[in-house]
Design an enzyme around this catalytic site. Structure first.
Site, PDB file in Angstrom:
ATOM      1  N   ASP A  56     -23.872  33.377  26.463  1.00 47.67           N
ATOM      2  CA  ASP A  56     -23.384  33.380  25.157  1.00 47.67           C
ATOM      3  C   ASP A  56     -24.386  33.547  24.105  1.00 47.67           C
ATOM      4  O   ASP A  56     -24.036  34.042  22.877  1.00 47.67           O
ATOM      5  CB  ASP A  56     -23.079  31.699  25.135  1.00 47.67           C
ATOM      6  CG  ASP A  56     -22.187  31.505  23.864  1.00 47.67           C
ATOM      7  OD1 ASP A  56     -21.128  31.906  23.772  1.00 47.67           O
ATOM      8  OD2 ASP A  56     -22.562  30.300  23.133  1.00 47.67           O
ATOM      9  N   HIS A  72     -25.027  35.718  18.924  1.00 53.14           N
ATOM     10  CA  HIS A  72     -24.066  35.368  20.007  1.00 53.14           C
ATOM     11  C   HIS A  72     -23.808  36.315  20.919  1.00 53.14           C
ATOM     12  O   HIS A  72     -22.835  37.297  20.772  1.00 53.14           O
ATOM     13  CB  HIS A  72     -22.841  35.106  18.982  1.00 53.14           C
ATOM     14  CG  HIS A  72     -21.765  34.459  19.581  1.00 53.14           C
ATOM     15  ND1 HIS A  72     -20.371  34.558  19.240  1.00 53.14           N
ATOM     16  CD2 HIS A  72     -21.834  33.713  20.838  1.00 53.14           C
ATOM     17  CE1 HIS A  72     -19.494  33.593  19.986  1.00 53.14           C
ATOM     18  NE2 HIS A  72     -20.429  33.041  20.905  1.00 53.14           N
ATOM     19  N   LYS A  97     -24.564  26.261  19.328  1.00 56.75           N
ATOM     20  CA  LYS A  97     -24.545  27.016  18.104  1.00 56.75           C
ATOM     21  C   LYS A  97     -25.147  26.506  16.840  1.00 56.75           C
ATOM     22  O   LYS A  97     -25.724  27.555  16.332  1.00 56.75           O
ATOM     23  CB  LYS A  97     -22.891  27.106  17.770  1.00 56.75           C
ATOM     24  CG  LYS A  97     -21.935  27.614  18.936  1.00 56.75           C
ATOM     25  CD  LYS A  97     -22.670  28.944  19.353  1.00 56.75           C
ATOM     26  CE  LYS A  97     -21.941  29.706  20.389  1.00 56.75           C
ATOM     27  NZ  LYS A  97     -20.730  29.681  21.102  1.00 56.75           N
ATOM     28  N   ARG A 113     -13.270  23.495  29.065  1.00 54.34           N
ATOM     29  CA  ARG A 113     -14.443  24.183  29.403  1.00 54.34           C
ATOM     30  C   ARG A 113     -15.041  23.647  30.704  1.00 54.34           C
ATOM     31  O   ARG A 113     -14.612  22.571  30.981  1.00 54.34           O
ATOM     32  CB  ARG A 113     -15.040  23.973  28.047  1.00 54.34           C
ATOM     33  CG  ARG A 113     -14.758  24.446  27.044  1.00 54.34           C
ATOM     34  CD  ARG A 113     -15.744  25.775  26.490  1.00 54.34           C
ATOM     35  NE  ARG A 113     -15.076  26.486  25.487  1.00 54.34           N
ATOM     36  CZ  ARG A 113     -15.472  27.662  25.182  1.00 54.34           C
ATOM     37  NH1 ARG A 113     -16.573  28.363  25.462  1.00 54.34           N
ATOM     38  NH2 ARG A 113     -15.073  28.590  24.148  1.00 54.34           N
ATOM     39  N   LYS A 116     -17.739  37.264  26.970  1.00 54.23           N
ATOM     40  CA  LYS A 116     -18.850  37.278  27.193  1.00 54.23           C
ATOM     41  C   LYS A 116     -19.224  36.529  28.860  1.00 54.23           C
ATOM     42  O   LYS A 116     -19.949  37.294  29.605  1.00 54.23           O
ATOM     43  CB  LYS A 116     -20.218  36.373  26.177  1.00 54.23           C
ATOM     44  CG  LYS A 116     -19.892  37.256  24.847  1.00 54.23           C
ATOM     45  CD  LYS A 116     -20.677  36.526  23.711  1.00 54.23           C
ATOM     46  CE  LYS A 116     -20.134  35.038  23.576  1.00 54.23           C
ATOM     47  NZ  LYS A 116     -18.909  34.968  23.076  1.00 54.23           N
ATOM     48  N   SER A 172     -16.000  34.521  20.132  1.00 59.30           N
ATOM     49  CA  SER A 172     -15.549  33.280  21.218  1.00 59.30           C
ATOM     50  C   SER A 172     -14.520  33.706  21.862  1.00 59.30           C
ATOM     51  O   SER A 172     -13.503  33.998  21.256  1.00 59.30           O
ATOM     52  CB  SER A 172     -15.447  31.950  20.342  1.00 59.30           C
ATOM     53  OG  SER A 172     -16.658  31.646  19.487  1.00 59.30           O
ATOM     54  N   ARG A 177     -14.553  23.644  18.359  1.00 59.18           N
ATOM     55  CA  ARG A 177     -15.364  23.654  17.090  1.00 59.18           C
ATOM     56  C   ARG A 177     -14.424  23.673  15.800  1.00 59.18           C
ATOM     57  O   ARG A 177     -13.308  24.097  15.645  1.00 59.18           O
ATOM     58  CB  ARG A 177     -16.051  24.838  16.827  1.00 59.18           C
ATOM     59  CG  ARG A 177     -17.197  25.015  17.796  1.00 59.18           C
ATOM     60  CD  ARG A 177     -18.198  26.303  17.596  1.00 59.18           C
ATOM     61  NE  ARG A 177     -17.460  27.544  17.938  1.00 59.18           N
ATOM     62  CZ  ARG A 177     -16.872  28.391  17.207  1.00 59.18           C
ATOM     63  NH1 ARG A 177     -16.863  27.975  15.852  1.00 59.18           N
ATOM     64  NH2 ARG A 177     -16.213  29.559  17.720  1.00 59.18           N
ATOM     65  N   TYR A 215     -17.278  17.221  20.799  1.00 58.94           N
ATOM     66  CA  TYR A 215     -16.863  18.422  21.619  1.00 58.94           C
ATOM     67  C   TYR A 215     -17.806  19.782  21.394  1.00 58.94           C
ATOM     68  O   TYR A 215     -18.068  19.895  20.214  1.00 58.94           O
ATOM     69  CB  TYR A 215     -15.342  18.855  21.318  1.00 58.94           C
ATOM     70  CG  TYR A 215     -14.869  19.531  22.536  1.00 58.94           C
ATOM     71  CD1 TYR A 215     -14.176  19.194  23.509  1.00 58.94           C
ATOM     72  CD2 TYR A 215     -14.857  20.960  22.494  1.00 58.94           C
ATOM     73  CE1 TYR A 215     -13.575  19.756  24.546  1.00 58.94           C
ATOM     74  CE2 TYR A 215     -14.315  21.602  23.481  1.00 58.94           C
ATOM     75  CZ  TYR A 215     -13.861  21.104  24.572  1.00 58.94           C
ATOM     76  OH  TYR A 215     -13.254  21.772  25.636  1.00 58.94           O
ATOM     77  N   CYS A 227     -13.951  35.982  23.894  1.00 62.44           N
ATOM     78  CA  CYS A 227     -13.619  37.267  24.120  1.00 62.44           C
ATOM     79  C   CYS A 227     -14.428  38.129  25.371  1.00 62.44           C
ATOM     80  O   CYS A 227     -14.498  39.297  25.490  1.00 62.44           O
ATOM     81  CB  CYS A 227     -13.765  38.096  22.763  1.00 62.44           C
ATOM     82  SG  CYS A 227     -12.537  37.440  21.347  1.00 62.44           S
TER      83      CYS A 227
HETATM   84  P1  GTP Z   1     -17.217  31.638  24.424  1.00 63.61           P
HETATM   85  O1  GTP Z   1     -17.782  30.778  25.506  1.00 63.61           O
HETATM   86  O2  GTP Z   1     -16.127  31.147  23.602  1.00 63.61           O
HETATM   87  O3  GTP Z   1     -18.156  32.201  23.561  1.00 63.61           O
HETATM   88  O4  GTP Z   1     -16.487  32.784  25.147  1.00 63.61           O
HETATM   89  P2  GTP Z   1     -16.734  34.229  26.092  1.00 63.61           P
HETATM   90  O5  GTP Z   1     -17.034  35.381  24.885  1.00 63.61           O
HETATM   91  O6  GTP Z   1     -17.717  33.968  27.034  1.00 63.61           O
HETATM   92  O7  GTP Z   1     -15.266  34.670  27.054  1.00 63.61           O
HETATM   93  P3  GTP Z   1     -15.065  34.393  28.444  1.00 63.61           P
HETATM   94  O8  GTP Z   1     -15.915  35.236  29.061  1.00 63.61           O
HETATM   95  O9  GTP Z   1     -14.847  32.853  28.638  1.00 63.61           O
HETATM   96  O10 GTP Z   1     -13.438  34.816  28.421  1.00 63.61           O
HETATM   97  C1  GTP Z   1     -12.491  34.275  27.469  1.00 63.61           C
HETATM   98  C2  GTP Z   1     -11.161  34.706  27.920  1.00 63.61           C
HETATM   99  O11 GTP Z   1     -10.753  36.085  27.972  1.00 63.61           O
HETATM  100  C3  GTP Z   1     -10.899  34.175  29.399  1.00 63.61           C
HETATM  101  O12 GTP Z   1      -9.801  33.637  29.492  1.00 63.61           O
HETATM  102  C4  GTP Z   1     -10.956  35.592  30.167  1.00 63.61           C
HETATM  103  O13 GTP Z   1     -10.350  35.336  31.348  1.00 63.61           O
HETATM  104  C5  GTP Z   1     -10.508  36.542  29.201  1.00 63.61           C
HETATM  105  N1  GTP Z   1     -11.133  37.896  29.487  1.00 63.61           N
HETATM  106  C6  GTP Z   1     -12.549  37.929  29.764  1.00 63.61           C
HETATM  107  N2  GTP Z   1     -13.053  39.367  29.954  1.00 63.61           N
HETATM  108  C7  GTP Z   1     -11.740  40.168  29.980  1.00 63.61           C
HETATM  109  C8  GTP Z   1     -11.381  41.316  30.223  1.00 63.61           C
HETATM  110  O14 GTP Z   1     -11.944  42.306  30.439  1.00 63.61           O
HETATM  111  N3  GTP Z   1      -9.905  41.858  30.070  1.00 63.61           N
HETATM  112  C9  GTP Z   1      -9.100  40.907  29.595  1.00 63.61           C
HETATM  113  N4  GTP Z   1      -7.929  41.059  29.784  1.00 63.61           N
HETATM  114  N5  GTP Z   1      -9.594  39.414  29.553  1.00 63.61           N
HETATM  115  C10 GTP Z   1     -10.527  39.049  29.795  1.00 63.61           C
HETATM  116  C1  SPV Z   2     -18.127  29.386  21.266  1.00 64.06           C
HETATM  117  O1  SPV Z   2     -16.968  28.749  20.658  1.00 64.06           O
HETATM  118  O2  SPV Z   2     -18.216  30.396  20.937  1.00 64.06           O
HETATM  119  C2  SPV Z   2     -18.615  28.598  22.150  1.00 64.06           C
HETATM  120  C3  SPV Z   2     -18.142  27.362  22.532  1.00 64.06           C
HETATM  121  O3  SPV Z   2     -19.288  29.256  23.050  1.00 64.06           O
HETATM  122  S1  SPV Z   2     -18.855  26.157  21.563  1.00 64.06           S
HETATM  123  O4  SPV Z   2     -20.026  25.717  22.211  1.00 64.06           O
HETATM  124  O5  SPV Z   2     -17.927  25.177  21.305  1.00 64.06           O
HETATM  125  O6  SPV Z   2     -19.068  26.884  20.241  1.00 64.06           O
HETATM  126 MN    MN Z   3     -19.640  31.426  22.309  1.00 63.47          MN
END
Ligand code: GTP
Ligand code: SPV
Ligand code: MN
Length: 602
Positions: free
Chosen positions: A292, A245, A225, A384, A271, A267, A77, A216, A269
């Site tokens: 998400d 979110h 979003k 992704r 989820k 993002s 983004r 993208y 972190c």
């Molecule tokens: P968006 O799709 O961008 O909104 O991301 P998201 O919030 O869904 O994050 P996601 O669960 O994909 O995790 C992002 C990164 O953080 C990945 O590389 C995970 O492996 C890592 N991660 C997720 N949960 C944990 C956790 O509990 N501990 C640690 N150390 N890393 C984590």
């Molecule tokens: C985020 O960035 O929080 C995502 C990926 O979930 S995007 O769809 O590019 O916003």
């Molecule tokens: Mn997201």
């Protein structure tokens, strides 16, 4: 989920007018109305293979799955190119880029003139939420990217029923997208057409989205979003609900009692990982409802209820492994679109964190041989996967219940190497809203910017609130007031899985171990434990957290739960400074919470 069987009898006049008008401006070679069918998806996938946009993976290892490689300038983004074009700049607030709607539209109309020349314009009707849910909202996206159409197939409910319901009077959001790369007569196409000039523009008053120049993620998949958060948050403010979110899960305790939680983390972190958690504690289970975005409204029962408006995952690949997220790995067995991942010699996918060993002979996300000694990553950090929720083994059977599920707890979180304890419970709703307002997180690769830099990200909505963040806080406070008077108020918690030791290693084991923290939350809801009343909020007595079998010493746990007054004070000052940019729009209740936080620390 998709409803490709509906044959359209009448096409709504206002959608036809919208398509006609944009056809005149964008001048595509052809216009195709999409119905979300498997056949349509198959044909688009064939087309993209012929054009070189996607490459098939080894069908024995990863059936009917593909890799797309984006332009290196189009990998995440672009927040600096994202605009909230409300009539009054005050309504966009200090956290959004603002341009007057007329001015933005003129700029984009100039850019759009002939922008689809030599391409096909696809018209994609979609529903956010179960089509007949009172919480669902409709949209129509036009786009010249087959990659976007196929992604929409996987991520939202594309269906002719939407057009039928629009004919019957349902309102809809106008989503216009072009990659901004017209083809001259006879010009050969590139694998990933896009434009160096990008605009992701939102017009909250007229419920429109105009996106130019990117293909993208959130820049181009407009239901996500742009619609489900930026436009929907403005709709939600006007109509008395919330667009957040947030992931959405059901937890079942060993006693068989069910709880529903939403969690807002910025993002990349955690989820998706939380939403698919495989709890390490016996007897606990997690069912996935969303990963998400959640839409929340107060139900007839007076409770806050939530739906997942999406129907697929656009998940972060790096870090996903059989160890960290086995459910995601199983979900990705086939019928998955991967973007910017590495490819193995055998024709399967790979990314950093999938296995300890880097396989020999990888092709990197740029399509070149990967040199493991180069110091470069094989997959892009924001690589992704796009996949339908149907394939998720932990998906709740009733995930698309039009009534949604009643929420017991709301969790806020961020990526903080220090300062923020493992878990804090808010004293009450308003204190919880204050915790949400003060969330900060270290930057990830999900958007452009310097990775690791701490920034305030209230409610994990900094890049996604479609109106003034101060008014957004006011809306949250108002929802609390309504919940107090009508029904039951969910508990609010803040978590931080990401504290690091001196060597830069995560202290908390995370992932499936996060159930330990969730268990404490549920025990708090059930009135089982008292808590430490700290300057930041209520924290667990260390003995109340079940760390049986965890790779964690008691000292380490004590450290994770400690509130360091110096760090807390510095953080409070930073939060204070950030919130002061909202001026008069900062709600009195948040001001009072800030005051109280200062006095508790003194
Ligand atoms: P968006 O799709 O961008 O909104 O991301 P998201 O919030 O869904 O994050 P996601 O669960 O994909 O995790 C992002 C990164 O953080 C990945 O590389 C995970 O492996 C890592 N991660 C997720 N949960 C944990 C956790 O509990 N501990 C640690 N150390 N890393 C984590
Ligand atoms: C985020 O960035 O929080 C995502 C990926 O979930 S995007 O769809 O590019 O916003
Ligand atoms: Mn997201």
């Amino acid at each position: 989920m998709n409803d490709p069987t509906t044959t359209l009898t009448v096409t709504p006049e206002d959608v036809v007018a919208f398509v006609d008008q944009w056809q005149d401006t964008l001048q595509p070679e052809a216009v195709v109305w999409c119905d979300g069918s498997t056949r349509e998806r198959h044909e688009l996938i064939q087309l993209m293979q012929d054009q070189g946009t996607i490459e098939p993976l080894n069908a024995e290892l990863r059936p009917y799955s593909f890799v797309a490689r984006s332009e290196p300038t189009d990998v995440a983004r672009v927040e600096s190119r994202t605009f909230v074009c409300s009539v009054d700049p005050e309504d966009a607030g200090p956290t959004n880029n603002w341009v007057a709607p007329d001015e933005m539209k003129n700029t984009l109309l100039d850019l759009s003139e002939g922008a689809m020349r030599g391409r096909t314009m696809y018209v994609v009707p979609f529903s956010m939420g179960p089509i007949d849910s009172p919480m669902a909202r409709y949209g129509v996206q036009i786009t010249d990217s087959p990659y976007v159409v196929v992604s929409l197939h996987l991520m939202v409910r594309v269906s002719n029923t939407v057009l039928q319901n629009i004919t019957a009077g349902a309102s809809w959001v106008k989503c216009v997208h072009t990659v901004g790369a017209p083809l001259a007569e006879g010009e050969e196409d590139v694998a990933w057409p896009c434009n160096d000039t990008k605009y992701i523009s939102h017009f909250p008053e007229t419920r429109e989205i105009w996106s130019f120049g990117s293909a993208y993620g959130g820049n181009a998949l407009l239901p996500k979003k742009a619609f489900a958060l930026r436009i929907a948050s403005a709709m939600a403010r006007d109509e008395g609900w919330m667009a957040e979110h947030m992931l959405l899960v059901r937890l079942t305790s060993p006693e068989g009692k069910r709880y529903h939680m939403v969690a807002a983390f910025p993002s990349a972190c955690g989820k998706t990982n939380f939403a698919m958690m495989q709890p390490v504690l016996d007897g606990w289970s997690v069912e996935t409802l969303g990963d998400d975005i959640a839409w929340l409204a107060i139900g007839d029962d007076g409770r806050l209820r939530a739906i997942n408006p999406e129907a697929g995952f656009f998940g972060v690949a790096p870090g996903t492994s059989h160890k960290t997220n086995p459910v995601a790995m199983d979900t990705l067995w086939g019928h998955t679109m991967f973007t910017n991942v590495a490819v193995t010699q055998e024709g399967d996918v790979w990314w950093e964190g999938m296995t300890k060993e880097v396989p020999e002979g990888l092709t990197n996300w740029r399509g070149e041989p990967h040199d493991p000694h180069s110091g470069h990553r094989a997959a892009h950090p924001n690589a992704r996967f796009t996949v339908s929720v149907d394939q998720c083994p932990s998906l709740a059977a009733d995930w698309d219940n039009p009534e949604g599920v009643p929420i017991d707890a709301i969790i806020f979180g961020g990526r903080r190497s220090d300062t923020v304890p493992l878990v804090v419970e808010a004293r009450d709703w308003d204190h919880g809203v204050y915790l949400g307002s003060t969330i900060a997180s270290e930057q990830t690769a999900a958007a452009e910017g310097t990775i690791g830099v701490l920034r305030r990200d209230p409610f994990a909505m900094l890049p996604f609130a479609g109106y003034h963040m101060g008014d957004y806080m006011k809306h949250w406070l108002g929802m609390g007031e309504r919940l107090r008077s009508q029904g039951r108020v969910p508990r609010i918690f803040q978590v931080n899985w990401f504290q690091k030791d001196e060597d830069g290693r995560f202290i908390w084991p995370g992932f499936g171990d996060n159930i330990r923290v969730v268990k404490w939350m549920i025990e708090r809801i059930e009135g089982q434990h008292s808590a430490n009343d700290t300057a930041l909020g209520l924290t667990p007595h260390p003995e109340d957290l079940d760390i049986d079998g965890a790779e964690l010493s008691e000292e380490a746990l004590a450290g994770l739960l400690r509130v360091d007054p110096d760090l807390a004070r510095a953080d409070l000052n930073a939060a204070d400074e950030f919130l002061s940019t909202f001026g008069d729009k900062l709600p009195e209740a948040i001001r009072a919470q800030l005051q109280a936080a200062h006095s508790r620390l003194d």
